[in-house]
Scaffold this active site. Sequence first.
Site, PDB file in Angstrom:
ATOM      1  N   GLY A 269       3.263  -1.560  -6.929  1.00 55.89           N
ATOM      2  CA  GLY A 269       4.235  -0.703  -6.277  1.00 55.89           C
ATOM      3  C   GLY A 269       5.602  -0.769  -6.909  1.00 55.89           C
TER       4      GLY A 269
ATOM      5  N   HIS B  87       0.827  -1.212   0.000  1.00 56.05           N
ATOM      6  CA  HIS B  87       0.000   0.000   0.000  1.00 56.05           C
ATOM      7  C   HIS B  87       0.861   1.261   0.000  1.00 56.05           C
ATOM      8  CE1 HIS B  87      -3.370  -2.652   0.582  1.00 56.05           C
ATOM      9  NE2 HIS B  87      -2.765  -3.165   1.632  1.00 56.05           N
TER      10      HIS B  87
ATOM     11  N   ARG C 246      -0.390   4.662 -10.218  1.00 58.77           N
ATOM     12  CA  ARG C 246       0.239   5.930  -9.874  1.00 58.77           C
ATOM     13  C   ARG C 246       0.856   6.589 -11.104  1.00 58.77           C
ATOM     14  NH1 ARG C 246       3.604   5.894  -4.572  1.00 58.77           N
ATOM     15  NH2 ARG C 246       1.493   5.527  -3.847  1.00 58.77           N
TER      16      ARG C 246
ATOM     17  N   ARG D 120       8.083   2.276 -12.147  1.00 58.91           N
ATOM     18  CA  ARG D 120       8.312   3.639 -12.614  1.00 58.91           C
ATOM     19  C   ARG D 120       8.746   3.688 -14.071  1.00 58.91           C
ATOM     20  NH1 ARG D 120       6.006   3.730  -8.570  1.00 58.91           N
ATOM     21  NH2 ARG D 120       6.585   4.687  -6.606  1.00 58.91           N
TER      22      ARG D 120
END
Length: 144
Positions: free
Chosen positions: A59, A27, A82, A62
């Site tokens: 998670g 998370h 994200r 990128r």
Amino acid sequence: MLKGITRIDDAKRAVDAGVAAISISNHGGNNLDGTPGTIRCLPGIAHAVGEQVEVLLDGGIRRGADVVKALALGARAVMIGRACLWGLAAAGQSGVENVLDLLRGGIDSALLGLGCSAIADLTPGHLVIPAGFTRRLGDADVPG
């Protein structure tokens, strides 16, 4: 899909409970700032549950190379919420499309650099994994 798995014993319990997929997620480290990165938990969990459920990594994604690393270590897919939100905030739909294009280009570049023609060719052997990198939380047989 059950999200929030970082422990092997929890992954096995999820399989026993009949989930179709698990998301290896801490998370964003928001619950406990000392939790290991999800990529470090991935190999042990993927090995423990095998093909019984779909394993997704949440998670730390990128760039495209991060996707390739996760897939090589046993993830079936990755979650990129994200990164997409960053693109959306920066430029709306075209920003999201740009993020997806950048990820795809990075995946293609990483595969080429590894000598793989497809994602299906990836194995952990394509990566250099330093000693002590992986974390096997909740595995009674192997120290964490």
